[in-house]
Design a protein around this motif. Structure first.
Motif, PDB file in Angstrom:
ATOM      1  N   ARG A 194       0.824  -1.205   0.000  1.00  0.00           N
ATOM      2  CA  ARG A 194       0.000   0.000   0.000  1.00  0.00           C
ATOM      3  C   ARG A 194       0.865   1.263   0.000  1.00  0.00           C
ATOM      4  O   ARG A 194       0.576   2.241  -0.698  1.00  0.00           O
ATOM      5  CB  ARG A 194      -0.907  -0.020   1.233  1.00  0.00           C
ATOM      6  CG  ARG A 194      -2.026   1.003   1.179  1.00  0.00           C
ATOM      7  CD  ARG A 194      -2.935   0.855   2.383  1.00  0.00           C
ATOM      8  NE  ARG A 194      -3.883   1.943   2.442  1.00  0.00           N
ATOM      9  CZ  ARG A 194      -4.626   2.225   3.490  1.00  0.00           C
ATOM     10  NH1 ARG A 194      -4.525   1.468   4.581  1.00  0.00           N
ATOM     11  NH2 ARG A 194      -5.477   3.226   3.480  1.00  0.00           N
ATOM     12  N   PHE A 243     -10.988  -2.021  -1.248  1.00  0.00           N
ATOM     13  CA  PHE A 243     -10.555  -2.211   0.139  1.00  0.00           C
ATOM     14  C   PHE A 243     -11.528  -3.089   0.915  1.00  0.00           C
ATOM     15  O   PHE A 243     -11.118  -4.006   1.634  1.00  0.00           O
ATOM     16  CB  PHE A 243     -10.418  -0.847   0.832  1.00  0.00           C
ATOM     17  CG  PHE A 243      -9.937  -0.933   2.247  1.00  0.00           C
ATOM     18  CD1 PHE A 243      -8.591  -1.030   2.535  1.00  0.00           C
ATOM     19  CD2 PHE A 243     -10.834  -0.927   3.315  1.00  0.00           C
ATOM     20  CE1 PHE A 243      -8.141  -1.120   3.839  1.00  0.00           C
ATOM     21  CE2 PHE A 243     -10.402  -1.009   4.621  1.00  0.00           C
ATOM     22  CZ  PHE A 243      -9.042  -1.105   4.882  1.00  0.00           C
ATOM     23  N   GLU A 257      -5.579  -1.471  10.638  1.00  0.00           N
ATOM     24  CA  GLU A 257      -5.528  -0.957   9.267  1.00  0.00           C
ATOM     25  C   GLU A 257      -6.881  -0.373   8.858  1.00  0.00           C
ATOM     26  O   GLU A 257      -6.947   0.690   8.224  1.00  0.00           O
ATOM     27  CB  GLU A 257      -5.127  -2.087   8.304  1.00  0.00           C
ATOM     28  CG  GLU A 257      -4.986  -1.629   6.857  1.00  0.00           C
ATOM     29  CD  GLU A 257      -4.684  -2.788   5.924  1.00  0.00           C
ATOM     30  OE1 GLU A 257      -4.485  -2.537   4.720  1.00  0.00           O
ATOM     31  OE2 GLU A 257      -4.649  -3.947   6.400  1.00  0.00           O
ATOM     32  N   THR A 258      -7.956  -1.072   9.217  1.00  0.00           N
ATOM     33  CA  THR A 258      -9.298  -0.574   8.893  1.00  0.00           C
ATOM     34  C   THR A 258      -9.564   0.754   9.567  1.00  0.00           C
ATOM     35  O   THR A 258     -10.083   1.699   8.947  1.00  0.00           O
ATOM     36  CB  THR A 258     -10.359  -1.597   9.337  1.00  0.00           C
ATOM     37  OG1 THR A 258     -10.106  -2.849   8.688  1.00  0.00           O
ATOM     38  CG2 THR A 258     -11.751  -1.113   8.996  1.00  0.00           C
ATOM     39  N   TYR A 261      -7.559   3.446   7.819  1.00  0.00           N
ATOM     40  CA  TYR A 261      -8.109   3.737   6.494  1.00  0.00           C
ATOM     41  C   TYR A 261      -9.332   4.651   6.616  1.00  0.00           C
ATOM     42  O   TYR A 261      -9.471   5.647   5.884  1.00  0.00           O
ATOM     43  CB  TYR A 261      -8.495   2.431   5.796  1.00  0.00           C
ATOM     44  CG  TYR A 261      -9.099   2.614   4.425  1.00  0.00           C
ATOM     45  CD1 TYR A 261      -8.294   2.807   3.309  1.00  0.00           C
ATOM     46  CD2 TYR A 261     -10.481   2.603   4.256  1.00  0.00           C
ATOM     47  CE1 TYR A 261      -8.849   2.976   2.052  1.00  0.00           C
ATOM     48  CE2 TYR A 261     -11.048   2.775   3.001  1.00  0.00           C
ATOM     49  CZ  TYR A 261     -10.222   2.953   1.902  1.00  0.00           C
ATOM     50  OH  TYR A 261     -10.778   3.139   0.659  1.00  0.00           O
ATOM     51  N   GLU A 264      -8.209   8.086   7.612  1.00  0.00           N
ATOM     52  CA  GLU A 264      -7.600   8.778   6.475  1.00  0.00           C
ATOM     53  C   GLU A 264      -8.666   9.336   5.533  1.00  0.00           C
ATOM     54  O   GLU A 264      -8.572  10.473   5.060  1.00  0.00           O
ATOM     55  CB  GLU A 264      -6.687   7.791   5.717  1.00  0.00           C
ATOM     56  CG  GLU A 264      -5.929   8.405   4.557  1.00  0.00           C
ATOM     57  CD  GLU A 264      -5.089   7.371   3.834  1.00  0.00           C
ATOM     58  OE1 GLU A 264      -4.889   7.529   2.609  1.00  0.00           O
ATOM     59  OE2 GLU A 264      -4.629   6.409   4.484  1.00  0.00           O
ATOM     60  N   LYS A 265      -9.691   8.546   5.263  1.00  0.00           N
ATOM     61  CA  LYS A 265     -10.781   9.005   4.402  1.00  0.00           C
ATOM     62  C   LYS A 265     -11.534  10.174   5.045  1.00  0.00           C
ATOM     63  O   LYS A 265     -11.926  11.128   4.363  1.00  0.00           O
ATOM     64  CB  LYS A 265     -11.754   7.846   4.138  1.00  0.00           C
ATOM     65  CG  LYS A 265     -11.195   6.769   3.225  1.00  0.00           C
ATOM     66  CD  LYS A 265     -10.999   7.315   1.828  1.00  0.00           C
ATOM     67  CE  LYS A 265     -10.421   6.257   0.900  1.00  0.00           C
ATOM     68  NZ  LYS A 265     -10.156   6.816  -0.451  1.00  0.00           N
TER      69      LYS A 265
END
Length: 461
Positions: A194, A243, A257-258, A261, A264-265
């Motif tokens: 990634r 994803f 990680e979820t 993510y 981040e979004k």
């Protein structure tokens, strides 16, 4: 990573007047905490600690909480039980839905002699053969495991089979640890892929910018600004689809990680929203020619009343009932009024000029409406200086009868609708008829003349 902060602890200590040194209970659930620290220094008197639904990977920095009786760290990323020996008064420990596979780590709880309840539901170790027997035989002080009471007969049987069960648990534990090692390697590889993908995207963008001339870059930006939002949405949707549809084992790494993510979004959307706010043109309130516009950006109901009795204009603006008054800004001008509701302008052109200095604004205690009273600039004509009167045609006879009286009664009316009577015209009209000054006698004479005219001479009588 996110850790426990003093600001967070004080905010969650509202029930204790934000004092943390004497705090006995605190709830820090669902705060995306990734590291557990400082609580053993700030809150030495803690008895109940809620930390469920965070991202804590390890039990640490709670060993000095001597008075701690209940610790809830459910729904975290904990893989082994440790660092609880100092919690001498611990009676209840909730480790539901974590990633504890190293079941032998429960031996560390032998020192917590007051521990009565333990929850391990949802952990990988609960799938091991002989799991319950091993825990019951290891922790003699335990009274309840996974909400099920431990019977005396169950403990005797578990102690009899303890050597065999312990061996089985060791084997299953080793197999699980090997599996976890492979999962960690896979997670590391995915994370590296990634990062490399993002790096390539950045390099391609930088390469495009450096190779283009300034003119091409400007043209590209002009075209890109129009399609940027649509393109970004499509790209984001595609990335989200990849994803979320990609099969991934449920591990501490995938959970972390979820979370990152999603975070981040969220930050990306916030940045887009902020940039749109900065780029959004200001609302036009007054045109270049100086014309004031009617504007209702907050979309509030309102009413404008002309209070003729008090010679003022009243604006009733239906402001939200629970909106703080500090978020309202009222500006009264001679020809218009402007109200900022949480920064959103409401502007209304007034039908008549008003006095800004004498205006007043109040909030209704029942409805929360904003009521602005604006006195008109045109003064009321006072009764002592000049009285507005009007004489109707039907009142002429009454006026003639009272002509000899010293004081004439006058009817007070609204000066804006009626004007003063023209006495000179009334006199001229009377002179044309031939009645002269206003008296009662001429009316009788007129009637007598009328009777003579109507008389008929009958010779037979």
């Amino acid at each position: 990573f996110l850790s426990v902060t003093e600001e967070l602890v004080r905010r969650r200590a509202e029930h204790n007047n934000c004092e943390i040194f004497s705090l006995e209970e605190i709830s820090l659930h669902q705060h995306e905490i990734e590291k557990l620290e400082y609580l053993d220094k700030w809150c030495r008197d803690l008895k109940i600690l809620y930390l469920q639904n965070n991202l804590i990977p390890k039990i640490e920095n709670v060993g000095k909480l001597k008075k701690l009786e209940y610790l809830n760290v459910a729904l975290n990323n904990i893989e082994r039980i440790e660092n609880l020996e100092g919690c001498e008064e611990l009676k209840k420990l909730d480790l539901t839905a974590n990633f504890i596979g190293e079941l032998s780590s429960i031996e560390a709880l032998k020192y917590n002699i007051h521990l009565k309840e333990l929850f391990l539901v949802g952990n990988p170790c609960t799938e091991f053969e002989g799991y319950r027997q091993f825990v019951v035989a290891t922790l003699h002080q335990l009274k309840c495991l996974d909400s099920k009471e431990i019977e005396r007969s169950e403990r005797i049987q578990a102690l009899q089979n303890y050597p065999e069960v312990k061996e089985k648990i060791r084997e299953q534990e080793q197999a699980y640890l090997l599996k976890r090692a492979r999962e960690k390697e896979e997670a590391q590889r995915r994370m590296q892929e990634r990062k490399d993908k993002k790096q390539k995207q950045m390099e391609s963008k930088l390469g495009f910018d450096s190779s283009d001339s300034l003119q091409n870059k400007e043209n590209y930006q002009a075209e890109g600004d129009r399609e940027q939002e649509t393109w970004r949405t499509v790209e984001d949707d595609e990335e989200d689809r990849r994803f979320w549809e990609e099969p991934t084992p449920y591990t501490p790494e995938s959970r972390l990680e979820t979370h990152r993510y999603i975070e981040e979004k969220r930050r990306a959307k916030d940045n887009i929203r902020e940039s749109k706010k900065r780029e959004k043109p200001l609302q036009t309130l007054v045109t270049a020619e100086g014309k004031v516009l009617n504007v209702n950006v907050p979309k509030l109901h309102f009413s404008l009343k002309d209070d003729e009795e008090n010679n003022q204009i009243i604006l009733d603006l239906a402001v939200y009932r629970h909106l703080d008054t500090s978020l309202l800004d009222v500006d009264v001008q001679p020809t218009y009024i402007r109200v900022l509701v949480k920064g959103k302008p409401f502007q209304l052109v007034l039908p008549e000029e008003v006095k800004p200095d004498s205006s007043s604004a109040k909030r209704s205690q029942t409805t929360g409406h904003l009521v602005v009273s604006m006195p008109k600039a045109k003064e009321i004509i006072l009764a002592k200086q000049k009285v507005s009167t009007s004489i109707k045609d039907s009142d002429c006879n009454t006026l003639q009868k009272n002509a000899r009286s010293v004081q004439v009664e006058k009817l007070e009316v609204d000066p804006s609708k009626y004007s003063f009577p023209d006495v000179t015209k009334i006199i001229q009209k009377k002179e044309q008829i031939g009645q002269g000054p206003i008296r009662l006698q001429p009316e009788k004479i007129t009637e007598t003349k009328k009777s003579y005219v109507d008389f008929e001479n009958n010779e037979d009588v």
